[in-house]
Each structure stands twice: as C-alpha cells, then as structure tokens.
Design a protein around this motif. Structure first.
Motif, PDB file in Angstrom:
ATOM      1  N   THR A 185      65.898  23.330  36.093  1.00 12.39           N
ATOM      2  CA  THR A 185      65.834  22.307  35.043  1.00 12.39           C
ATOM      3  C   THR A 185      66.544  21.032  35.504  1.00 12.39           C
ATOM      4  OG1 THR A 185      65.686  23.970  33.325  1.00 12.39           O
ATOM      5  CG2 THR A 185      66.480  21.808  32.648  1.00 12.39           C
ATOM      6  N   ALA A 186      67.681  21.196  36.160  1.00 14.83           N
ATOM      7  CA  ALA A 186      68.422  20.016  36.652  1.00 14.83           C
ATOM      8  C   ALA A 186      67.591  19.264  37.691  1.00 14.83           C
ATOM      9  CB  ALA A 186      69.766  20.450  37.243  1.00 14.83           C
ATOM     10  N   ASP A 187      66.918  20.002  38.582  1.00 17.91           N
ATOM     11  CA  ASP A 187      66.052  19.366  39.589  1.00 17.91           C
ATOM     12  C   ASP A 187      64.973  18.528  38.914  1.00 17.91           C
ATOM     13  OD1 ASP A 187      67.244  20.659  41.785  1.00 17.91           O
ATOM     14  OD2 ASP A 187      65.806  22.317  41.745  1.00 17.91           O
ATOM     15  N   ALA A 188      64.265  19.142  37.950  1.00 16.72           N
ATOM     16  CA  ALA A 188      63.128  18.460  37.315  1.00 16.72           C
ATOM     17  C   ALA A 188      63.599  17.253  36.512  1.00 16.72           C
ATOM     18  CB  ALA A 188      62.361  19.436  36.436  1.00 16.72           C
ATOM     19  N   LYS A 189      64.740  17.392  35.846  1.00 16.04           N
ATOM     20  CA  LYS A 189      65.271  16.246  35.080  1.00 16.04           C
ATOM     21  C   LYS A 189      65.573  15.082  36.008  1.00 16.04           C
ATOM     22  CE  LYS A 189      67.241  18.286  30.944  1.00 16.04           C
ATOM     23  NZ  LYS A 189      68.450  18.761  30.259  1.00 16.04           N
ATOM     24  N   GLU A 190      66.121  15.398  37.171  1.00 12.37           N
ATOM     25  CA  GLU A 190      66.453  14.346  38.133  1.00 12.37           C
ATOM     26  C   GLU A 190      65.178  13.757  38.753  1.00 12.37           C
ATOM     27  OE1 GLU A 190      69.286  15.537  41.148  1.00 12.37           O
ATOM     28  OE2 GLU A 190      68.846  13.742  42.327  1.00 12.37           O
ATOM     29  N   PHE A 191      64.268  14.638  39.162  1.00 11.89           N
ATOM     30  CA  PHE A 191      63.038  14.170  39.813  1.00 11.89           C
ATOM     31  C   PHE A 191      62.263  13.237  38.889  1.00 11.89           C
ATOM     32  CE2 PHE A 191      58.706  14.276  41.302  1.00 11.89           C
ATOM     33  CZ  PHE A 191      58.833  14.272  42.684  1.00 11.89           C
ATOM     34  N   TYR A 192      62.225  13.570  37.587  1.00 17.07           N
ATOM     35  CA  TYR A 192      61.433  12.792  36.622  1.00 17.07           C
ATOM     36  C   TYR A 192      62.314  11.878  35.761  1.00 17.07           C
ATOM     37  CZ  TYR A 192      57.293  15.498  37.845  1.00 17.07           C
ATOM     38  OH  TYR A 192      56.225  16.052  38.518  1.00 17.07           O
ATOM     39  N   ALA A 193      63.499  11.527  36.247  1.00 14.41           N
ATOM     40  CA  ALA A 193      64.435  10.702  35.464  1.00 14.41           C
ATOM     41  C   ALA A 193      63.781   9.410  34.972  1.00 14.41           C
ATOM     42  CB  ALA A 193      65.677  10.395  36.292  1.00 14.41           C
ATOM     43  N   VAL A 194      62.873   8.871  35.758  1.00 16.55           N
ATOM     44  CA  VAL A 194      62.185   7.635  35.391  1.00 16.55           C
ATOM     45  C   VAL A 194      61.406   7.792  34.078  1.00 16.55           C
ATOM     46  CG1 VAL A 194      60.128   8.136  36.785  1.00 16.55           C
ATOM     47  CG2 VAL A 194      60.733   5.762  36.330  1.00 16.55           C
ATOM     48  N   HIS A 195      61.046   9.039  33.733  1.00 18.34           N
ATOM     49  CA  HIS A 195      60.283   9.300  32.504  1.00 18.34           C
ATOM     50  C   HIS A 195      61.176   9.784  31.352  1.00 18.34           C
ATOM     51  CE1 HIS A 195      56.547   8.673  34.565  1.00 18.34           C
ATOM     52  NE2 HIS A 195      56.727   9.684  35.394  1.00 18.34           N
ATOM     53  N   SER A 196      62.500   9.699  31.512  1.00 20.23           N
ATOM     54  CA  SER A 196      63.405  10.351  30.549  1.00 20.23           C
ATOM     55  C   SER A 196      63.281   9.819  29.121  1.00 20.23           C
ATOM     56  CB  SER A 196      64.849  10.261  31.022  1.00 20.23           C
ATOM     57  OG  SER A 196      65.231   8.912  31.101  1.00 20.23           O
ATOM     58  N   GLU A 197      62.788   8.600  28.971  1.00 24.47           N
ATOM     59  CA  GLU A 197      62.643   8.049  27.607  1.00 24.47           C
ATOM     60  C   GLU A 197      61.262   8.346  27.017  1.00 24.47           C
ATOM     61  OE1 GLU A 197      65.281   6.875  26.095  1.00 24.47           O
ATOM     62  OE2 GLU A 197      66.368   7.242  27.964  1.00 24.47           O
ATOM     63  N   ARG A 198      60.369   8.922  27.812  1.00 28.50           N
ATOM     64  CA  ARG A 198      59.006   9.181  27.321  1.00 28.50           C
ATOM     65  C   ARG A 198      58.995  10.393  26.397  1.00 28.50           C
ATOM     66  NH1 ARG A 198      54.743   7.379  30.535  1.00 28.50           N
ATOM     67  NH2 ARG A 198      55.417   5.708  31.903  1.00 28.50           N
ATOM     68  N   LEU A 231      57.402  17.995  30.059  1.00 30.82           N
ATOM     69  CA  LEU A 231      57.182  17.842  31.501  1.00 30.82           C
ATOM     70  C   LEU A 231      58.191  18.679  32.295  1.00 30.82           C
ATOM     71  CD1 LEU A 231      55.881  16.387  33.954  1.00 30.82           C
ATOM     72  CD2 LEU A 231      57.419  14.449  33.506  1.00 30.82           C
ATOM     73  N   VAL A 232      59.456  18.631  31.887  1.00 31.88           N
ATOM     74  CA  VAL A 232      60.506  19.393  32.580  1.00 31.88           C
ATOM     75  C   VAL A 232      60.248  20.896  32.426  1.00 31.88           C
ATOM     76  CG1 VAL A 232      62.973  19.949  32.543  1.00 31.88           C
ATOM     77  CG2 VAL A 232      62.229  17.544  32.459  1.00 31.88           C
ATOM     78  N   GLU A 233      59.849  21.310  31.228  1.00 37.35           N
ATOM     79  CA  GLU A 233      59.563  22.732  30.991  1.00 37.35           C
ATOM     80  C   GLU A 233      58.389  23.216  31.853  1.00 37.35           C
ATOM     81  OE1 GLU A 233      58.931  25.031  26.888  1.00 37.35           O
ATOM     82  OE2 GLU A 233      60.696  23.745  27.076  1.00 37.35           O
ATOM     83  N   TYR A 234      57.353  22.430  31.886  1.00 34.55           N
ATOM     84  CA  TYR A 234      56.148  22.754  32.678  1.00 34.55           C
ATOM     85  C   TYR A 234      56.470  22.837  34.169  1.00 34.55           C
ATOM     86  CZ  TYR A 234      51.989  20.860  35.236  1.00 34.55           C
ATOM     87  OH  TYR A 234      50.994  20.584  36.137  1.00 34.55           O
ATOM     88  N   MET A 235      57.197  21.859  34.671  1.00 37.03           N
ATOM     89  CA  MET A 235      57.438  21.797  36.113  1.00 37.03           C
ATOM     90  C   MET A 235      58.430  22.842  36.610  1.00 37.03           C
ATOM     91  SD  MET A 235      55.352  19.733  37.503  1.00 37.03           S
ATOM     92  CE  MET A 235      56.086  19.739  39.138  1.00 37.03           C
ATOM     93  N   THR A 236      59.142  23.500  35.673  1.00 37.59           N
ATOM     94  CA  THR A 236      60.119  24.515  36.075  1.00 37.59           C
ATOM     95  C   THR A 236      59.645  25.930  35.763  1.00 37.59           C
ATOM     96  OG1 THR A 236      61.260  24.304  33.948  1.00 37.59           O
ATOM     97  CG2 THR A 236      62.100  22.981  35.759  1.00 37.59           C
ATOM     98  N   ARG A 237      58.464  26.078  35.193  1.00 36.95           N
ATOM     99  CA  ARG A 237      58.071  27.412  34.696  1.00 36.95           C
ATOM    100  C   ARG A 237      57.604  28.366  35.791  1.00 36.95           C
ATOM    101  NH1 ARG A 237      52.616  25.615  31.691  1.00 36.95           N
ATOM    102  NH2 ARG A 237      51.120  26.175  33.318  1.00 36.95           N
ATOM    103  N   GLY A 238      57.379  27.864  36.982  1.00 41.98           N
ATOM    104  CA  GLY A 238      56.947  28.719  38.082  1.00 41.98           C
ATOM    105  C   GLY A 238      57.011  27.947  39.379  1.00 41.98           C
ATOM    106  N   PRO A 239      56.638  28.635  40.481  1.00 44.41           N
ATOM    107  CA  PRO A 239      56.722  27.957  41.775  1.00 44.41           C
ATOM    108  C   PRO A 239      55.731  26.811  41.928  1.00 44.41           C
ATOM    109  CG  PRO A 239      55.870  30.197  42.036  1.00 44.41           C
ATOM    110  CD  PRO A 239      56.271  30.052  40.606  1.00 44.41           C
ATOM    111  N   ILE A 240      56.106  25.894  42.799  1.00 47.16           N
ATOM    112  CA  ILE A 240      55.248  24.771  43.193  1.00 47.16           C
ATOM    113  C   ILE A 240      55.131  24.808  44.716  1.00 47.16           C
ATOM    114  CG2 ILE A 240      55.962  23.300  41.251  1.00 47.16           C
ATOM    115  CD1 ILE A 240      57.754  21.821  43.438  1.00 47.16           C
ATOM    116  N   VAL A 241      54.137  24.117  45.247  1.00 43.53           N
ATOM    117  CA  VAL A 241      54.108  23.858  46.683  1.00 43.53           C
ATOM    118  C   VAL A 241      54.494  22.394  46.856  1.00 43.53           C
ATOM    119  CG1 VAL A 241      52.692  23.689  48.763  1.00 43.53           C
ATOM    120  CG2 VAL A 241      52.331  25.576  47.156  1.00 43.53           C
ATOM    121  N   ALA A 242      55.594  22.150  47.541  1.00 41.86           N
ATOM    122  CA  ALA A 242      56.031  20.780  47.841  1.00 41.86           C
ATOM    123  C   ALA A 242      55.619  20.466  49.265  1.00 41.86           C
ATOM    124  CB  ALA A 242      57.551  20.684  47.698  1.00 41.86           C
TER     125      ALA A 242
END
Ligand code: CMP
Length: 139
Positions: free
Chosen positions: A44-57, A63-74
């Motif tokens: 959750t901390a990673d996703a909040k930081e990665f998407y900080a630019v969207h924090s007011e949206r 978005l944070v919940e979705y991006m942390t719910r399982g693995p990604i390929v980076a």
C-alpha cells in the motif's frame, strides 16, 4: 532529456487473467528491448507513493487498492521514441476510447482496471523505473 526508455507495469487484472504472455508478445513484436523485468507486488505504501500525483483524485483509494491486490509485471523497455511509441501501443487510458489492436482495447476492462501502465514522459520513465529496479537489475 530523451532516454529512449519507458517504464511499464502489467497490472493485477492482466496478470490475474493470464495475459502476461500475450502482452509481452505484442511488446516484443513492436520492437521494444527488455532492459529490466520482474513479477512483484506493490505494498500500500508503494502504490501511494507511486501514484502520489493522483492523491487528490476521487479514484485514488480505488487505484491503490487495485494496484496492490496481486502481483504485477514491472519492466523497463528500450526503443527509439519509447515513451510515445509505447503509449500508442497501449492505447487510451479508457479502453472504450482505445484504438483497435491496442493492448488496452484487447485486454483492459475499464478506465480503472486498464491492464497496463506506460510512462507519460522520459522524466517519469526514469523516476518510475528507478522506483522498481536497482541499477544492477537493468541490462
Ligand atoms: P495509468 O494511466 O497507468 O495511471 C493512473 C491510473 O489511474 C490509470 O492508469 C487508471 O488505472 C487509473 N484511473 C485513471 N482515471 C481513472 C478514473 N476516472 N477512474 C478510476 N481510475 C482511473
């Protein structure tokens, strides 16, 4: 600064649905060289930081919940004009608006769960790549 590199994530929905292979095939066929790649899961901390630019949206929490719910390929990808060409390959943020044959048109479900990320500038590509990879993981 132009680096000819971009950063991508195959997002949790794409991984859950088994689309890793098909999406990588399209990336390869479009002439991108893989500089770095891994299967990982954001906290959750990673996703909040990665998407900080969207924090007011209004969709930030979702978005944070979705991006942390399982693995990604980076991955970091290299090609002449990488940022722009990759954004063309993935298509519009909302799959309903994405051109035929684009990754989002083929594999994304909605504007929120849109299968794949592509950096929007060379500067952000460098920041986002460094967020996920150490120098010794880039080839
Ligand atoms: P991306 O462009 O990779 O990075 C920002 C993400 O926020 C975007 O993909 C979507 O996953 C999400 N997003 C953008 N707009 C909306 C929206 N209107 N509603 C929900 N999620 C959104």
């Amino acid at each position: 600064m132009r680096t000819d590199r971009t950063f991508t994530m195959l997002k949790p929905d794409a991984v859950e649905k088994g689309h890793i292979g098909a999406i990588l095939e399209k990336i390869n066929a479009s002439g991108f060289r893989i500089v770095a790649m891994k299967l990982t899961q954001m906290t959750t901390a990673d996703a909040k930081e990665f998407y900080a630019v969207h924090s007011e949206r209004p969709f930030y929490g979702e978005l944070v919940e979705y991006m942390t719910r399982g693995p990604i390929v980076a991955a970091i990808l290299e090609k002449e004009n990488a940022v722009e060409d990759f954004r063309t390959l993935i298509g519009a943020t909302n799959p309903a608006d994405a051109a035929e044959g684009t990754i989002r048109k083929l594999y994304a479900a909605s504007i929120g769960e849109n299968a794949v990320h592509g950096s929007d500038s060379d500067e952000n590509a460098a920041i986002e790549g460094a967020f996920h990879f150490a120098g010794r993981e880039m080839f």
